[in-house]
Design a protein around this motif. Structure first.
Motif, PDB file in Angstrom:
ATOM      1  N   ALA A 138       9.644   8.482  -1.237  1.00 44.03           N
ATOM      2  CA  ALA A 138       8.634   8.307  -1.764  1.00 44.03           C
ATOM      3  C   ALA A 138       7.595   7.639  -1.341  1.00 44.03           C
ATOM      4  N   VAL A 139       7.901   7.353  -0.316  1.00 43.08           N
ATOM      5  CA  VAL A 139       6.965   7.004   1.833  1.00 43.08           C
ATOM      6  C   VAL A 139       6.172   8.258   1.018  1.00 43.08           C
TER       7      VAL A 139
ATOM      8  N   GLN B  34      -9.773  -1.401   3.226  1.00 44.80           N
ATOM      9  CA  GLN B  34      -8.387  -2.807   3.270  1.00 44.80           C
ATOM     10  C   GLN B  34      -7.628  -2.783   2.768  1.00 44.80           C
ATOM     11  N   LEU B  35      -8.605  -2.656   0.857  1.00 45.47           N
ATOM     12  CA  LEU B  35      -8.152  -2.273  -0.321  1.00 45.47           C
ATOM     13  C   LEU B  35      -6.367  -1.492  -0.035  1.00 45.47           C
ATOM     14  N   GLY B  36      -7.518  -0.050   0.515  1.00 49.68           N
ATOM     15  CA  GLY B  36      -6.211   0.462   0.358  1.00 49.68           C
ATOM     16  C   GLY B  36      -5.333   0.212   1.291  1.00 49.68           C
ATOM     17  N   VAL B  37      -5.338  -0.139   2.417  1.00 47.47           N
ATOM     18  CA  VAL B  37      -4.483   0.061   3.669  1.00 47.47           C
ATOM     19  C   VAL B  37      -3.378  -1.252   2.474  1.00 47.47           C
ATOM     20  N   ALA B  38      -4.063  -2.463   2.069  1.00 47.62           N
ATOM     21  CA  ALA B  38      -3.472  -3.863   1.954  1.00 47.62           C
ATOM     22  C   ALA B  38      -2.479  -3.356   0.471  1.00 47.62           C
ATOM     23  N   LEU B  39      -2.607  -2.297  -0.787  1.00 47.74           N
ATOM     24  CA  LEU B  39      -1.842  -1.926  -1.257  1.00 47.74           C
ATOM     25  C   LEU B  39      -0.899  -0.325  -0.356  1.00 47.74           C
ATOM     26  N   LEU B  40      -1.131   0.115   0.348  1.00 45.49           N
ATOM     27  CA  LEU B  40      -0.613   1.054   1.070  1.00 45.49           C
ATOM     28  C   LEU B  40       0.818   0.263   1.959  1.00 45.49           C
TER      29      LEU B  40
ATOM     30  N   LEU C 121       2.326  -3.060   0.350  1.00 44.93           N
ATOM     31  CA  LEU C 121       2.095  -3.468  -0.911  1.00 44.93           C
ATOM     32  C   LEU C 121       3.804  -2.467  -0.786  1.00 44.93           C
ATOM     33  N   ARG C 122       3.346  -1.375  -1.097  1.00 44.41           N
ATOM     34  CA  ARG C 122       4.075  -0.192  -1.798  1.00 44.41           C
ATOM     35  C   ARG C 122       4.869   0.115  -0.584  1.00 44.41           C
ATOM     36  N   LEU C 123       4.458  -0.455   0.447  1.00 45.65           N
ATOM     37  CA  LEU C 123       6.304   0.085   1.580  1.00 45.65           C
ATOM     38  C   LEU C 123       7.268  -0.764   1.724  1.00 45.65           C
TER      39      LEU C 123
END
Length: 135
Positions: A59-60, A77-83, A85-87
Motif C-alpha cells: 500500500a505504501v 506542497q500539496l503533494g507532500v501534504a496528501l502523501l 495524510l495517506r501514510l
C-alpha cells in the motif's frame, strides 16, 4: 533500480515508523497506567504479522507511485501534504489490524483458613442398606 530506490526507502521508513510507534504506545501505556499494558495480538502470530507488514508495504509503494505521478499535476506542497495524510491513514489501519488490547493483572492475596467439621450425630451410625460397603 535507481528509479525505485525512493519507493523502497519510503516503504522501509514507513515500517520503521510503524513498529517504533507500536513499541512507543506499548511502553507509554505501561508507564502511564501502571499495571495496565497494551498488547498487540497479531504479534503472537508470525504469519499474520508478516502478511500485514507485506500488505502495508504494498500500500505504501502504491501511494509513493501515486505521489510520483501527482507531482506532474499539483504543487509539491500539496503533494507532500496528501502523501503524509495517506501514510497516516495506512499507519492507523496498520495499528488497528494489529488488534491492540488493554490488559491488566493483579495479585490478590488472602489469608485463608480451613474449617474442619465433624458430624458426630446418631444419624451417622445408620447404615444405608442398598449401598455397598465401600460407599
Amino acid at each position: 533500480m535507481r528509479r525505485h530506490l525512493p519507493i523502497l526507502l519510503i516503504m522501509l521508513a514507513f515500517l520503521a515508523v510503524a513498529y517504533s510507534t507500536t513499541l512507543l504506545i506499548s511502553y507509554a501505556g505501561s508507564a502511564w497506567f501502571g499495571e495496565w499494558r497494551l498488547v498487540f495480538l497479531q504479534f503472537a502470530s508470525q504469519t499474520r504479522w508478516i502478511g500485514l507488514s507485506a500488505a502495508c508495504s504494498i500500500a505504501v509503494a502504491c501511494i509513493a507511485l501515486l505521489f510520483r505521478y501527482e507531482q506532474q499535476l499539483i504543487s509539491r506542497q500539496l503533494g507532500v501534504a496528501l502523501l503524509c495524510l495517506r501514510l497516516s491513514l495506512i499507519l492507523i489501519l496498520f495499528l488497528t489490524l494489529l488488534e491492540p488490547v488493554w490488559t491488566w493483572s493483579y495479585e490478590d492475596e488472602h489469608q485463608g483458613r480451613v474449617v474442619v467439621a465433624l458430624d458426630a450425630s446418631e444419624s451417622m451410625d445408620t447404615k444405608d442398606w442398598h449401598a455397598p460397603d465401600a460407599e
